[in-house]
Design an enzyme around this catalytic site. Structure first.
Site, PDB file in Angstrom:
ATOM      1  N   TRP A 102      58.241  44.131  29.453  1.00  0.00           N
ATOM      2  CA  TRP A 102      58.509  42.702  29.682  1.00  0.00           C
ATOM      3  C   TRP A 102      57.949  41.832  28.581  1.00  0.00           C
ATOM      4  O   TRP A 102      58.558  40.839  28.194  1.00  0.00           O
ATOM      5  CB  TRP A 102      58.019  42.273  31.066  1.00  0.00           C
ATOM      6  CG  TRP A 102      58.924  42.784  32.144  1.00  0.00           C
ATOM      7  CD1 TRP A 102      58.626  43.720  33.093  1.00  0.00           C
ATOM      8  CD2 TRP A 102      60.307  42.433  32.353  1.00  0.00           C
ATOM      9  NE1 TRP A 102      59.741  43.958  33.878  1.00  0.00           N
ATOM     10  CE2 TRP A 102      60.776  43.186  33.455  1.00  0.00           C
ATOM     11  CE3 TRP A 102      61.190  41.557  31.719  1.00  0.00           C
ATOM     12  CZ2 TRP A 102      62.093  43.091  33.930  1.00  0.00           C
ATOM     13  CZ3 TRP A 102      62.497  41.459  32.196  1.00  0.00           C
ATOM     14  CH2 TRP A 102      62.935  42.215  33.281  1.00  0.00           C
ATOM     15  N   ASP A 172      53.324  35.202  31.903  1.00  0.00           N
ATOM     16  CA  ASP A 172      54.382  35.605  32.824  1.00  0.00           C
ATOM     17  C   ASP A 172      53.705  36.362  33.966  1.00  0.00           C
ATOM     18  O   ASP A 172      53.226  37.484  33.788  1.00  0.00           O
ATOM     19  CB  ASP A 172      55.381  36.495  32.081  1.00  0.00           C
ATOM     20  CG  ASP A 172      56.458  37.077  32.997  1.00  0.00           C
ATOM     21  OD1 ASP A 172      56.436  36.800  34.214  1.00  0.00           O
ATOM     22  OD2 ASP A 172      57.310  37.822  32.477  1.00  0.00           O
ATOM     23  N   LYS A 196      59.624  38.922  43.301  1.00  0.00           N
ATOM     24  CA  LYS A 196      58.646  39.989  43.517  1.00  0.00           C
ATOM     25  C   LYS A 196      57.622  39.569  44.569  1.00  0.00           C
ATOM     26  O   LYS A 196      57.486  40.215  45.591  1.00  0.00           O
ATOM     27  CB  LYS A 196      57.943  40.361  42.211  1.00  0.00           C
ATOM     28  CG  LYS A 196      58.740  41.296  41.295  1.00  0.00           C
ATOM     29  CD  LYS A 196      59.698  40.606  40.390  1.00  0.00           C
ATOM     30  CE  LYS A 196      60.532  41.554  39.560  1.00  0.00           C
ATOM     31  NZ  LYS A 196      60.605  41.180  38.164  1.00  0.00           N
TER      32      LYS A 196
HETATM   33  C1  LIG Z   1      61.242  40.942  36.963  1.00  0.00           C
HETATM   34  C2  LIG Z   1      60.490  40.406  35.812  1.00  0.00           C
HETATM   35  C3  LIG Z   1      61.078  39.534  34.877  1.00  0.00           C
HETATM   36  C4  LIG Z   1      62.539  39.167  34.897  1.00  0.00           C
HETATM   37  O1  LIG Z   1      62.914  38.384  35.947  1.00  0.00           O
HETATM   38  P1  LIG Z   1      64.440  37.853  36.037  1.00  0.00           P
HETATM   39  O2  LIG Z   1      64.393  37.001  37.247  1.00  0.00           O
HETATM   40  O3  LIG Z   1      65.322  39.050  36.193  1.00  0.00           O
HETATM   41  O4  LIG Z   1      64.735  37.100  34.806  1.00  0.00           O
HETATM   42  C5  LIG Z   1      60.280  39.045  33.858  1.00  0.00           C
HETATM   43  N1  LIG Z   1      58.994  39.371  33.749  1.00  0.00           N
HETATM   44  C6  LIG Z   1      58.398  40.211  34.618  1.00  0.00           C
HETATM   45  C7  LIG Z   1      56.951  40.551  34.448  1.00  0.00           C
HETATM   46  C8  LIG Z   1      59.127  40.751  35.666  1.00  0.00           C
HETATM   47  O5  LIG Z   1      58.533  41.591  36.545  1.00  0.00           O
END
Ligand SMILES: *Cc1c(COP(=O)(O)O)cnc(C)c1O
Length: 360
Positions: A102, A172, A196
């Protein structure tokens, strides 16, 4: 109907109590005579929900007053690009710390909008730990430092945010927000896709220090400007009203569970039970440095790849969902977000022990 124990990495398990409440309110919400999806986002009922959800999130994470909370769309991926667009000048560098798939993606998507500089990377080792402290080379003139607090695919998590001095830290937190207490004041900007640990996909929660909003350039489209979204209370255009509503229910549920301190204790216990079962098995293996292991996403491999299909079929038959690992890492992955109860982990461990006995 039989709901299974769900270890999906995302979209992921939601608290059953939240789903039941959404079900009960689906046809008629909050005295409006319509569902939450069918009323104006500018009407009083929804505006009240928006304000109360922000208050609840502020309580849960003890967000200081000089931070703004935004409810946005686009997924975390869109914000990989939109963050540099807003808070880096094109002649500035932005420091990226690579700890897994990521953070690589975040750096790649940022590169059209700023000069991406890799300040530290664990790539050479295959992302089985954090870059050693002595190898970080931060640039004091960078617009910001970007980290992914929890690498959902590689199963690597920061236990503490790195110290970036005067340079704002951007994190993030898509896969570990609200899983533990954080000191918001150590960050300039926190963002997280909701699917999540918050709710449904299609919603992004952002916590941003006010001085960073002053950096947003005036010559980008308003829809891309965080300053505009903040000025409009995240109602610049029609928000994801149902996603926002689900998030509001999850925030209430978290408060009723004892907040993020209580969640952190439960999450630590769940992770400890699973890692102990892996490490003690002589069969399963997790390659991550124990100091950097994620409490949220636990990748593990079986001794022979031909067992993967059998493991997946039998675990599904045992009522354990979505254990297939990401293709970059292979093997299995169990995601243990807030909504996954300890009983789910205990059921998984019992299945794994039985499977190892039969195939070891
Ligand atoms: C799932 C995830 C993303 C991407 O999320 P989207 O909603 O598909 O854009 C980005 N960063 C992390 C750490 C993730 O777990």
């Amino acid at each position: 109907m039989s709901r299974c124990f769900n270890f999906s990495a995302g979209p992921a398990a939601l608290p059953e109590a939240v789903l039941r409440q959404a079900q009960a309110e689906l046809l008629e919400w909050n005295g409006t005579g319509a569902s939450v999806m069918e009323v104006s986002h500018r009407g009083k009922a929804f505006m009240d929900l928006a304000a109360e959800s922000e208050r609840d999130l502020r309580d849960l994470l003890a967000i200081p007053d000089h931070y703004r909370v935004l409810f946005l769309q686009g997924g975390a991926t869109q914000h990989f690009a939109q963050i540099p667009m807003n808070i880096a000048r094109r002649d500035q560098v932005a420091d990226y710390v690579l700890t897994g798939a990521w953070s690589e993606k975040a750096a790649r998507e940022a590169s059209p909008y700023t000069t991406v500089r890799v300040a530290a990377s664990a790539q050479a080792g295959g992302y089985v730990g954090l870059p050693p402290a002595g190898q970080w080379r931060l640039d004091a003139s960078a617009a910001y430092v970007h980290v992914v607090s929890n690498e959902t695919i590689h199963g690597v998590q920061f236990s503490e945010p790195p110290d970036t001095g005067e340079v704002p830290l951007v994190a993030d937190m898509s896969s570990d927000i609200l899983s533990r207490p954080i000191d918001v004041a150590r960050y300039g900007l926190i963002y997280a896709g909701a699917q999540k640990n918050i709710g449904a996909s299609g919603l992004v929660v952002m916590i941003v220090r006010e001085d960073l909003l002053a950096r947003c350039p005036a010559d980008i489209a308003r829809i891309f400007s965080y300053a505009e979204h903040a000025a409009q209370g995240s109602l610049l255009n029609t928000p994801n009203t149902f996603g926002w509503y689900l998030a509001s229910l999850v925030f209430k549920w978290l408060k009723a569970q004892g907040g993020v301190t209580a969640m952190a204790a439960r999450n630590a216990e769940k992770a400890a039970v699973l890692y102990a079962a892996i490490d003690g098995s002589g069969f399963y293996r997790n390659p991550v440095d124990p100091a950097a292991r994620s409490a949220m996403n636990v990748p593990f491999t079986l001794p022979r790849a031909e067992l993967d299909e059998v493991f997946l079929r039998e675990s599904r038959e045992a009522g354990l969902l979505a254990l297939k690992g990401h293709k970059l890492v292979g093997g299995m992955r169990a995601s243990l977000y807030n909504a996954v109860p300890l009983e789910a982990v205990q059921a998984l461990v019992a299945f794994m022990q039985d499977f190892a006995r039969r195939h070891g």
